[in-house]
Write a protein that holds these residues in place. Structure first.
Motif, PDB file in Angstrom:
ATOM      1  N   THR A 124      15.726  35.538  25.667  1.00 59.61           N
ATOM      2  CA  THR A 124      16.758  36.577  25.596  1.00 59.61           C
ATOM      3  C   THR A 124      16.195  37.982  25.672  1.00 59.61           C
ATOM      4  N   TYR A 125      14.944  38.172  25.316  1.00 57.02           N
ATOM      5  CA  TYR A 125      14.426  39.529  25.209  1.00 57.02           C
ATOM      6  C   TYR A 125      14.467  40.279  26.539  1.00 57.02           C
ATOM      7  N   TRP A 126      14.049  39.631  27.621  1.00 58.76           N
ATOM      8  CA  TRP A 126      14.022  40.314  28.918  1.00 58.76           C
ATOM      9  C   TRP A 126      15.162  39.890  29.833  1.00 58.76           C
ATOM     10  N   SER A 127      16.053  39.078  29.368  1.00 55.71           N
ATOM     11  CA  SER A 127      17.146  38.618  30.224  1.00 55.71           C
ATOM     12  C   SER A 127      18.238  39.679  30.329  1.00 55.71           C
ATOM     13  N   ARG A 128      19.027  39.568  31.361  1.00 57.29           N
ATOM     14  CA  ARG A 128      20.141  40.489  31.559  1.00 57.29           C
ATOM     15  C   ARG A 128      21.271  39.763  32.302  1.00 57.29           C
ATOM     16  N   VAL A 129      22.446  40.310  32.149  1.00 56.56           N
ATOM     17  CA  VAL A 129      23.629  39.770  32.815  1.00 56.56           C
ATOM     18  C   VAL A 129      24.129  40.841  33.772  1.00 56.56           C
ATOM     19  N   GLU A 130      24.320  40.468  35.023  1.00 53.95           N
ATOM     20  CA  GLU A 130      24.737  41.431  36.052  1.00 53.95           C
ATOM     21  C   GLU A 130      25.936  40.895  36.814  1.00 53.95           C
ATOM     22  N   LEU A 131      26.820  41.819  37.174  1.00 54.91           N
ATOM     23  CA  LEU A 131      27.941  41.490  38.034  1.00 54.91           C
ATOM     24  C   LEU A 131      27.643  42.085  39.403  1.00 54.91           C
ATOM     25  N   THR A 132      27.483  41.228  40.382  1.00 58.36           N
ATOM     26  CA  THR A 132      27.171  41.690  41.733  1.00 58.36           C
ATOM     27  C   THR A 132      28.379  41.468  42.629  1.00 58.36           C
ATOM     28  N   GLY A 133      28.411  42.170  43.710  1.00 60.77           N
ATOM     29  CA  GLY A 133      29.507  42.011  44.658  1.00 60.77           C
ATOM     30  C   GLY A 133      30.590  43.041  44.449  1.00 60.77           C
ATOM     31  N   GLN A 134      31.673  42.851  45.153  1.00 61.36           N
ATOM     32  CA  GLN A 134      32.768  43.808  45.142  1.00 61.36           C
ATOM     33  C   GLN A 134      33.950  43.244  44.368  1.00 61.36           C
ATOM     34  N   ARG A 135      34.818  44.154  43.964  1.00 64.41           N
ATOM     35  CA  ARG A 135      35.988  43.747  43.189  1.00 64.41           C
ATOM     36  C   ARG A 135      36.890  42.801  43.977  1.00 64.41           C
ATOM     37  N   TYR A 136      37.161  43.111  45.210  1.00 63.93           N
ATOM     38  CA  TYR A 136      38.079  42.289  45.994  1.00 63.93           C
ATOM     39  C   TYR A 136      37.348  41.348  46.948  1.00 63.93           C
ATOM     40  N   GLY A 137      36.040  41.371  46.921  1.00 64.36           N
ATOM     41  CA  GLY A 137      35.264  40.443  47.724  1.00 64.36           C
ATOM     42  C   GLY A 137      34.742  39.319  46.865  1.00 64.36           C
ATOM     43  N   ARG A 138      33.721  38.681  47.304  1.00 61.60           N
ATOM     44  CA  ARG A 138      33.093  37.598  46.538  1.00 61.60           C
ATOM     45  C   ARG A 138      32.147  38.227  45.539  1.00 61.60           C
ATOM     46  N   SER A 139      32.475  38.135  44.269  1.00 57.18           N
ATOM     47  CA  SER A 139      31.619  38.696  43.226  1.00 57.18           C
ATOM     48  C   SER A 139      30.948  37.562  42.472  1.00 57.18           C
ATOM     49  N   LYS A 140      29.768  37.854  41.939  1.00 56.39           N
ATOM     50  CA  LYS A 140      29.013  36.867  41.177  1.00 56.39           C
ATOM     51  C   LYS A 140      28.599  37.466  39.852  1.00 56.39           C
ATOM     52  N   LEU A 141      28.750  36.693  38.811  1.00 58.82           N
ATOM     53  CA  LEU A 141      28.238  37.058  37.503  1.00 58.82           C
ATOM     54  C   LEU A 141      26.991  36.214  37.297  1.00 58.82           C
ATOM     55  N   ILE A 142      25.840  36.895  37.204  1.00 59.05           N
ATOM     56  CA  ILE A 142      24.591  36.151  37.109  1.00 59.05           C
ATOM     57  C   ILE A 142      23.845  36.510  35.828  1.00 59.05           C
ATOM     58  N   VAL A 143      23.147  35.512  35.317  1.00 57.60           N
ATOM     59  CA  VAL A 143      22.229  35.682  34.204  1.00 57.60           C
ATOM     60  C   VAL A 143      20.847  35.593  34.817  1.00 57.60           C
ATOM     61  N   CYS A 144      20.001  36.606  34.592  1.00 60.54           N
ATOM     62  CA  CYS A 144      18.717  36.602  35.275  1.00 60.54           C
ATOM     63  C   CYS A 144      17.575  36.985  34.342  1.00 60.54           C
ATOM     64  N   PHE A 145      16.414  36.511  34.700  1.00 62.29           N
ATOM     65  CA  PHE A 145      15.150  36.804  34.027  1.00 62.29           C
ATOM     66  C   PHE A 145      14.075  36.775  35.105  1.00 62.29           C
ATOM     67  N   ARG A 146      13.459  37.923  35.339  1.00 63.90           N
ATOM     68  CA  ARG A 146      12.482  38.086  36.430  1.00 63.90           C
ATOM     69  C   ARG A 146      13.103  37.639  37.739  1.00 63.90           C
ATOM     70  N   ASP A 147      12.539  36.638  38.403  1.00 64.61           N
ATOM     71  CA  ASP A 147      13.075  36.203  39.696  1.00 64.61           C
ATOM     72  C   ASP A 147      13.944  34.952  39.572  1.00 64.61           C
ATOM     73  N   LYS A 148      14.215  34.488  38.354  1.00 61.23           N
ATOM     74  CA  LYS A 148      15.075  33.325  38.139  1.00 61.23           C
ATOM     75  C   LYS A 148      16.477  33.809  37.766  1.00 61.23           C
ATOM     76  N   TYR A 149      17.483  33.168  38.319  1.00 60.02           N
ATOM     77  CA  TYR A 149      18.853  33.537  37.976  1.00 60.02           C
ATOM     78  C   TYR A 149      19.771  32.327  38.102  1.00 60.02           C
ATOM     79  N   SER A 150      20.912  32.433  37.436  1.00 60.22           N
ATOM     80  CA  SER A 150      21.930  31.396  37.506  1.00 60.22           C
ATOM     81  C   SER A 150      23.302  32.072  37.519  1.00 60.22           C
ATOM     82  N   GLU A 151      24.176  31.613  38.404  1.00 58.82           N
ATOM     83  CA  GLU A 151      25.534  32.154  38.450  1.00 58.82           C
ATOM     84  C   GLU A 151      26.391  31.466  37.394  1.00 58.82           C
ATOM     85  N   ILE A 152      27.178  32.256  36.703  1.00 57.13           N
ATOM     86  CA  ILE A 152      28.091  31.712  35.704  1.00 57.13           C
ATOM     87  C   ILE A 152      29.503  32.202  35.986  1.00 57.13           C
TER      88      ILE A 152
END
Length: 178
Positions: A124-152
């Protein structure tokens, strides 16, 4: 300022989404279960399928009276294929995602048809949650740490994704501050 944001997030937490259950009953542990709230096979889908069957049999019956009996076979195959794809495309109540934050680790579990398909563990220390993409396009909510990520939460709408992102980032910030 941070306390005001946290209070705002906690207020939004209760209105996060009907698809999201947050359990904070255990101290220093947050469990979030994200589940689509779509019925297995909605009544509207059944009505559309029944109307399609009715009109197909009316059209097929008229062709049968004209002597083109193979049309009925093709119409039956069409109806079976449409039923199969509608059933497969509808959401399954046995599908969900679990996000657990506990003991310095963030765990994301993806469950499909009551079987765990994927487990994603990151510190958890270096992890972050990011919302990528556009509001009306295909958006992804990802949990990432360095170069590893997972879409949730791929099934959530934009507003719910924004609220979930804020909530998770505030919780991760609280853990880092300890």
């Amino acid at each position: 300022m941070l306390c005001e944001i946290q209070e705002l997030i906690m207020e939004e937490n209760f209105n996060l989404s009907p698809n999201c259950n947050i359990d904070t009953s255990v101290p220093n542990k947050i469990s979030i279960r994200l589940q689509p709230q779509v019925a297995l096979f909605r009544a509207e889908t059944k009505v559309v399928l029944l109307l399609l069957v009715f009109f197909s049999w009316v059209i097929g019956g008229s062709f049968l009276l004209l002597g083109a009996w193979p049309v009925l076979i093709f119409l039956a195959v069409d109806i079976i294929l449409i039923y199969f794809f509608l059933k497969k495309g509808s959401s399954n109540i046995a599908d969900w995602e679990e996000i657990d934050i506990h003991g310095g680790e963030l765990t994301v579990r993806k469950v499909r048809n009551s079987r765990c398909l994927n487990v994603f563990n990151i510190p958890t220390y270096w992890s972050r949650v990011e919302l990528t993409g556009q509001r009306y396009g295909r958006s992804k909510l990802i949990v990432c740490f360095r170069d590893k990520y997972s879409e949730i939460a791929s099934f959530l709408d934009w507003k719910s994704k924004v609220k979930l992102e804020r909530y998770l980032n505030v919780e991760l910030h609280k853990l880092r501050a300890k």
